[in-house]
Scaffold this motif. Structure first.
Motif, mmCIF file in Angstrom:
data_model
loop_
_atom_site.group_PDB
_atom_site.id
_atom_site.type_symbol
_atom_site.label_atom_id
_atom_site.label_comp_id
_atom_site.label_asym_id
_atom_site.label_seq_id
_atom_site.Cartn_x
_atom_site.Cartn_y
_atom_site.Cartn_z
ATOM 1 N N ASN A 192 4.546 8.082 -6.565
ATOM 2 C CA ASN A 192 3.904 8.440 -7.828
ATOM 3 C C ASN A 192 2.697 7.579 -8.175
ATOM 4 O OD1 ASN A 192 5.681 10.641 -9.019
ATOM 5 N ND2 ASN A 192 7.220 9.071 -8.594
ATOM 6 N N ILE A 193 2.182 6.841 -7.221
ATOM 7 C CA ILE A 193 0.981 6.053 -7.462
ATOM 8 C C ILE A 193 -0.217 6.984 -7.598
ATOM 9 C CG2 ILE A 193 -0.620 4.393 -6.441
ATOM 10 C CD1 ILE A 193 1.735 2.997 -5.168
ATOM 11 N N SER A 194 -0.913 6.865 -8.703
ATOM 12 C CA SER A 194 -2.096 7.688 -8.945
ATOM 13 C C SER A 194 -3.265 7.203 -8.094
ATOM 14 C CB SER A 194 -2.478 7.632 -10.434
ATOM 15 O OG SER A 194 -3.762 8.175 -10.651
ATOM 16 N N HIS A 195 -3.817 8.097 -7.272
ATOM 17 C CA HIS A 195 -4.941 7.722 -6.423
ATOM 18 C C HIS A 195 -6.145 7.287 -7.267
ATOM 19 C CE1 HIS A 195 -3.410 10.302 -2.787
ATOM 20 N NE2 HIS A 195 -2.604 9.314 -3.123
ATOM 21 N N GLU A 196 -6.406 8.010 -8.347
ATOM 22 C CA GLU A 196 -7.564 7.714 -9.189
ATOM 23 C C GLU A 196 -7.435 6.339 -9.838
ATOM 24 O OE1 GLU A 196 -9.869 9.464 -13.172
ATOM 25 O OE2 GLU A 196 -8.226 10.590 -12.238
ATOM 26 N N LYS A 197 -6.280 6.049 -10.422
ATOM 27 C CA LYS A 197 -6.085 4.750 -11.071
ATOM 28 C C LYS A 197 -6.066 3.626 -10.045
ATOM 29 C CE LYS A 197 -3.542 6.534 -15.079
ATOM 30 N NZ LYS A 197 -4.586 6.187 -16.065
ATOM 31 N N LEU A 198 -5.468 3.863 -8.885
ATOM 32 C CA LEU A 198 -5.437 2.850 -7.830
ATOM 33 C C LEU A 198 -6.854 2.485 -7.398
ATOM 34 C CD1 LEU A 198 -4.075 1.069 -5.714
ATOM 35 C CD2 LEU A 198 -3.865 3.097 -4.249
ATOM 36 N N MET A 199 -7.689 3.494 -7.170
ATOM 37 C CA MET A 199 -9.057 3.225 -6.732
ATOM 38 C C MET A 199 -9.854 2.494 -7.811
ATOM 39 S SD MET A 199 -9.091 4.052 -3.660
ATOM 40 C CE MET A 199 -10.794 3.526 -3.502
ATOM 41 N N GLN A 200 -9.578 2.779 -9.081
ATOM 42 C CA GLN A 200 -10.252 2.054 -10.159
ATOM 43 C C GLN A 200 -9.903 0.566 -10.110
ATOM 44 O OE1 GLN A 200 -9.071 4.030 -13.770
ATOM 45 N NE2 GLN A 200 -10.424 5.789 -13.446
ATOM 46 N N HIS A 226 1.048 18.135 5.793
ATOM 47 C CA HIS A 226 1.088 18.187 4.335
ATOM 48 C C HIS A 226 0.021 17.266 3.768
ATOM 49 C CE1 HIS A 226 5.061 20.259 4.295
ATOM 50 N NE2 HIS A 226 5.246 19.559 5.403
ATOM 51 N N GLU A 227 -0.767 17.769 2.833
ATOM 52 C CA GLU A 227 -1.778 16.951 2.171
ATOM 53 C C GLU A 227 -1.125 16.030 1.146
ATOM 54 O OE1 GLU A 227 -4.691 19.489 0.482
ATOM 55 O OE2 GLU A 227 -5.542 20.086 2.425
ATOM 56 N N THR A 228 -1.774 14.910 0.861
ATOM 57 C CA THR A 228 -1.245 13.953 -0.117
ATOM 58 C C THR A 228 -2.250 13.778 -1.249
ATOM 59 O OG1 THR A 228 -2.119 12.198 1.314
ATOM 60 C CG2 THR A 228 0.235 12.659 1.453
ATOM 61 N N ASP A 229 -1.895 14.264 -2.421
ATOM 62 C CA ASP A 229 -2.737 14.123 -3.607
ATOM 63 C C ASP A 229 -2.208 13.055 -4.555
ATOM 64 O OD1 ASP A 229 -4.440 16.232 -2.805
ATOM 65 O OD2 ASP A 229 -2.996 17.702 -3.539
ATOM 66 N N LEU A 230 -1.020 12.532 -4.244
ATOM 67 C CA LEU A 230 -0.389 11.528 -5.105
ATOM 68 C C LEU A 230 0.465 10.614 -4.250
ATOM 69 C CD1 LEU A 230 0.146 10.748 -8.149
ATOM 70 C CD2 LEU A 230 2.210 12.163 -7.988
ATOM 71 N N GLY A 231 0.470 9.343 -4.584
ATOM 72 C CA GLY A 231 1.361 8.399 -3.923
ATOM 73 C C GLY A 231 0.760 7.728 -2.707
ATOM 74 N N SER A 232 1.477 6.708 -2.259
ATOM 75 C CA SER A 232 1.132 5.961 -1.053
ATOM 76 C C SER A 232 2.362 5.962 -0.163
ATOM 77 C CB SER A 232 0.734 4.521 -1.416
ATOM 78 O OG SER A 232 0.445 3.769 -0.265
ATOM 79 N N PRO A 233 2.314 6.634 0.992
ATOM 80 C CA PRO A 233 3.511 6.822 1.821
ATOM 81 C C PRO A 233 4.241 5.518 2.125
ATOM 82 C CG PRO A 233 1.697 8.108 2.673
ATOM 83 C CD PRO A 233 1.125 7.231 1.602
#
Length: 223
Positions: free
Chosen positions: A83-91, A121-128
């Protein structure tokens, strides 16, 4: 075949990213994320994020106990890596890294996807979980919590954390309850949720068994 090729390319890109980050951190005398020095394969050795390395975390926990800590807030985050947000993580990453090439590599790694049952499968959320740099990114994501706690809530209790594993050691029940409310608020900003079923608030005297956190065991024992 395309799915397997994509997976292999993702693995190569991840290895390249790890090497770039390692060299960048090693050459920077003002480095902060000490986890870059580990060969991250899902579990820490001696170092973790900033001052929260596991060895130091253990010492901080023991010092807190000697100072009269009786309440232990043991927190579990529901599906953290998923559930890690890619957008917030990159910020958060961009606060410390300005090199656009490295940022591009991290974004590609997050979007690399995965193969399951021969299907891509594409990943739009999270870090595997299990990925080569997932522990590092997981630490960076919750570094926001470390910073806020150190600046505003250090008197509430001692926070000890590695990735999504964390405990707060408090002297009173009131402090422990406040710590829980603070954690819930911070998790909300990060789009995370506390797992109430697995989280626990207790005193050392009430513990039915010893509590173990990254090799440091606390509890009451009879001699």
């Amino acid at each position: 075949m395309n799915a397997v090729k994509s997976a292999n390319n993702a693995k190569v890109k991840a290895q390249q990213l790890q090497n770039v980050l390692y060299l960048a951190a090693k050459g920077n005398p003002r480095r902060r994320f000490h986890a870059l020095y580990d060969k991250v394969h899902g579990a820490p050795r001696r170092h973790s994020l900033g001052s929260m390395e596991t060895g130091q975390g253990e010492r901080r926990k023991r010092r807190a106990v000697k100072k009269g800590v009786y309440w232990v807030v043991d927190i579990d985050i529901r599906g953290y890596f998923d559930n890690i947000s890619h957008e917030k993580l990159m910020q958060l990453v961009e606060q410390r890294i300005s090199d656009r090439r490295i940022l591009k590599l991290i974004r590609k790694w997050l979007k690399a996807g995965f193969v399951k049952d021969d299907q891509f499968h594409e990943t739009d959320l999270g870090s595997p979980q299990g990925g080569v740099i997932s522990p590092l990114l997981a630490n960076i994501y919750l570094n926001y919590l470390d910073t806020i706690w150190e600046k505003k809530f250090a008197e509430t209790g001692t926070l000890v954390r590695y990735a999504d594993d964390l405990v707060v050691l408090c002297k009173t029940k009131e402090q422990a309850l406040r710590a829980i409310n603070v954690l819930k608020a911070v998790f909300g900003k990060l789009e995370l949720e506390m797992n109430k079923a697995k989280s626990n608030l207790s005193t050392f005297g009430e513990m039915k068994k010893a509590s173990t956190f990254w090799g440091c065991t606390t509890g009451k024992y009879r001699r």
